[in-house]
Enzyme design. Structure first.
Site, PDB file in Angstrom:
ATOM      1  CE  LYS A  14       2.409 -52.158  35.394  1.00 38.06           C
ATOM      2  NZ  LYS A  14       2.275 -51.880  34.146  1.00 38.06           N
TER       3      LYS A  14
ATOM      4  CE  LYS B  36       6.162 -54.311  28.590  1.00 33.62           C
ATOM      5  NZ  LYS B  36       4.995 -54.107  27.741  1.00 33.62           N
TER       6      LYS B  36
ATOM      7  CE  LYS C  71      -0.238 -63.562  32.978  1.00 35.63           C
ATOM      8  NZ  LYS C  71      -0.561 -64.882  33.750  1.00 35.63           N
TER       9      LYS C  71
HETATM   10  P1  TYM Z   1      -1.776 -55.541  28.849  1.00 36.49           P
HETATM   11  O1  TYM Z   1      -2.112 -56.768  28.054  1.00 36.49           O
HETATM   12  O2  TYM Z   1      -0.499 -55.444  29.382  1.00 36.49           O
HETATM   13  O3  TYM Z   1      -2.864 -55.200  29.838  1.00 36.49           O
HETATM   14  C1  TYM Z   1      -4.399 -55.183  29.358  1.00 36.49           C
HETATM   15  C2  TYM Z   1      -5.105 -54.457  30.185  1.00 36.49           C
HETATM   16  O4  TYM Z   1      -4.829 -54.514  31.688  1.00 36.49           O
HETATM   17  C3  TYM Z   1      -4.658 -53.171  32.174  1.00 36.49           C
HETATM   18  N1  TYM Z   1      -3.790 -53.515  33.414  1.00 36.49           N
HETATM   19  C4  TYM Z   1      -4.047 -53.239  34.769  1.00 36.49           C
HETATM   20  N2  TYM Z   1      -4.893 -52.341  35.169  1.00 36.49           N
HETATM   21  C5  TYM Z   1      -5.185 -51.795  36.398  1.00 36.49           C
HETATM   22  N3  TYM Z   1      -4.051 -52.436  37.360  1.00 36.49           N
HETATM   23  C6  TYM Z   1      -3.012 -53.163  36.987  1.00 36.49           C
HETATM   24  N4  TYM Z   1      -2.278 -53.779  37.649  1.00 36.49           N
HETATM   25  C7  TYM Z   1      -3.117 -53.499  35.574  1.00 36.49           C
HETATM   26  N5  TYM Z   1      -2.074 -54.423  34.755  1.00 36.49           N
HETATM   27  C8  TYM Z   1      -2.770 -54.299  33.459  1.00 36.49           C
HETATM   28  C9  TYM Z   1      -3.853 -52.531  31.130  1.00 36.49           C
HETATM   29  O5  TYM Z   1      -3.712 -51.282  31.463  1.00 36.49           O
HETATM   30  C10 TYM Z   1      -4.582 -52.804  29.843  1.00 36.49           C
HETATM   31  O6  TYM Z   1      -5.863 -52.177  29.652  1.00 36.49           O
HETATM   32  N6  TYM Z   1      -0.522 -52.306  25.131  1.00 36.49           N
HETATM   33  C11 TYM Z   1      -1.544 -53.003  25.832  1.00 36.49           C
HETATM   34  C12 TYM Z   1      -2.373 -54.041  24.913  1.00 36.49           C
HETATM   35  C13 TYM Z   1      -3.036 -53.093  23.626  1.00 36.49           C
HETATM   36  C14 TYM Z   1      -3.870 -52.152  23.550  1.00 36.49           C
HETATM   37  C15 TYM Z   1      -4.031 -51.806  22.168  1.00 36.49           C
HETATM   38  C16 TYM Z   1      -4.552 -51.482  24.618  1.00 36.49           C
HETATM   39  C17 TYM Z   1      -2.400 -53.351  22.530  1.00 36.49           C
HETATM   40  N7  TYM Z   1      -2.995 -52.675  21.556  1.00 36.49           N
HETATM   41  C18 TYM Z   1      -4.871 -50.909  21.809  1.00 36.49           C
HETATM   42  C19 TYM Z   1      -5.703 -50.615  24.332  1.00 36.49           C
HETATM   43  C20 TYM Z   1      -5.707 -50.318  22.583  1.00 36.49           C
HETATM   44  C21 TYM Z   1      -0.964 -53.911  26.763  1.00 36.49           C
HETATM   45  O7  TYM Z   1       0.029 -54.341  26.811  1.00 36.49           O
HETATM   46  O8  TYM Z   1      -1.789 -54.145  27.810  1.00 36.49           O
END
Ligand code: TYM
Length: 332
Positions: A195, A112, A198
């Protein structure tokens, strides 16, 4: 019942296909046999500059999308991260147990920050995984259903739980990642070596779940495929075709080898058409349900208030215990 917990960041427009297949989709059946905690990580969204009104809207739309995707607020605790202040309270304590070096090794942080370097990054971005660890540990989660990109953050979380337990006595459940190999990493439609995300994907590489059906179908039909004409699963040699097979398999429930048999002798266009139908078959009712829920804001906010109250029951116990164990003087 074992507990699962997972959050997702609120985003502009909608969640994307990677979010859905990699994470959200698993959240739904886990409700059947787990005590499930799901929510919107609005505090994490502040790590990038955000228009306040936009964050507010994205958060509500995010909650509506979770329900539309099948999260049932009657069976799950559905809440907004900032409504449960215990997450931030625990985060400070965990931050004081996290090595600067260990946090510096988080690959998502490094990605990032990118070429701009740490000088222009904010500290929130750096401590982001510590807040995520607090999200998980404050609720004593046994399992965390996420995509592959969160694996390292979960390792940090486990490490912090173990470190705390070793230093102050058994306190936290050490959570397990729940990452499905098949769908843990959905790739970009235009650059299938990367991957879907966004921030990293071009508009045509990214499938927004709330996109109108025509656009969505067009996007999937113009997905980049590989040279040759055979439909086989080979992530190295045929990342584009393999990604489409992964998506189709997830939606259809048909195993990849069976899909490969079904498409023997057919062309890439047939595969893309089938994928477009499968995704649209999910996305159309999903969009309708989300819009419907957005029209019932008062009810939606009532659901979130109930979720936050339930979440705080669990979280406040953890924080009280942690604060006492580390030696913070109780306020009376
Ligand atoms: P975030 O908001 O970026 O993504 C949400 C979920 O989507 C999954 N993901 C994917 N899975 C497969 N292929 C992809 N291309 C792909 N892009 C995103 C992410 O792995 C995620 O599960 N830090 C986390 C949010 C968070 C969280 C937590 C998760 C905050 N606190 C506690 C679990 C437990 C995040 O930014 O995910």
């Amino acid at each position: 019942l074992p507990r699962v917990l997972s959050l997702i960041q609120p985003t502009a427009q909608s969640f994307h296909l990677g979010n859905y297949l990699g994470a959200l989709r698993q959240w739904v059946p886990l409700q059947d046999d787990h005590d499930a905690f799901y929510g919107i990580a609005d505090l994490h969204a502040l790590t990038v500059e955000m228009d306040p009104q936009e964050l507010h809207d994205n958060t509500l739309r995010g909650a509506a999308q979770l329900i539309a995707a099948g999260v049932d607020p009657e069976r799950s605790t559905l809440f907004i991260q900032s409504h449960v202040p215990e997450h931030t309270q625990l985060s400070w304590v965990l931050g004081c147990l996290t090595g600067f070096g260990q946090a510096s090794r988080m690959t998502q942080f490094k990605d990032k920050v990118g070429k701009a370097g740490t000088e222009s990054a904010n500290v929130g971005l750096f401590t982001y995984p510590v807040l995520m660890a607090a999200d998980i540990l404050v609720h004593q989660a046994d399992q965390v259903p996420v995509g592959e990109d969160q694996r390292q953050h979960l390792e940090l979380t486990r490490d912090l739980a173990q470190r705390f337990n070793a230093r102050y006595g058994e306190t936290f459940v050490v959570p397990e990642p729940y990452i499905l190999k098949s769908v843990g990493k959905i790739q970009d439609l235009q650059d299938p070596t990367m991957k879907m995300s966004k921030t990293g994907s071009s508009p045509n590489g990214l499938v927004e779940l709330l996109e109108d059906e025509k656009k969505l179908v067009k996007k999937l039909k113009s997905a980049v495929t590989d040279s040759g004409r055979e439909i086989i699963f080979d992530e190295q040699a045929k990342p584009g075709v393999s990604n489409l097979l992964t998506i189709l398999s997830a939606f259809s429930g048909t195993a990849i080898p069976d899909l490969v048999d079904q498409f023997a002798g057919k062309g890439y266009g047939d595969l893309k058409g089938a994928v477009a139908d499968a995704v649209a078959g999910f996305a159309t009712p999903f969009r309708e349900r989300t819009l419907e829920l957005m029209g019932e804001r008062t009810e939606l906010q009532a659901i979130l208030a109930r979720g936050a109250a339930r979440a705080r029951e669990v979280a406040s116990k953890s924080v009280t215990e942690v604060y006492a164990k580390v030696g913070l003087l109780p306020p009376r």
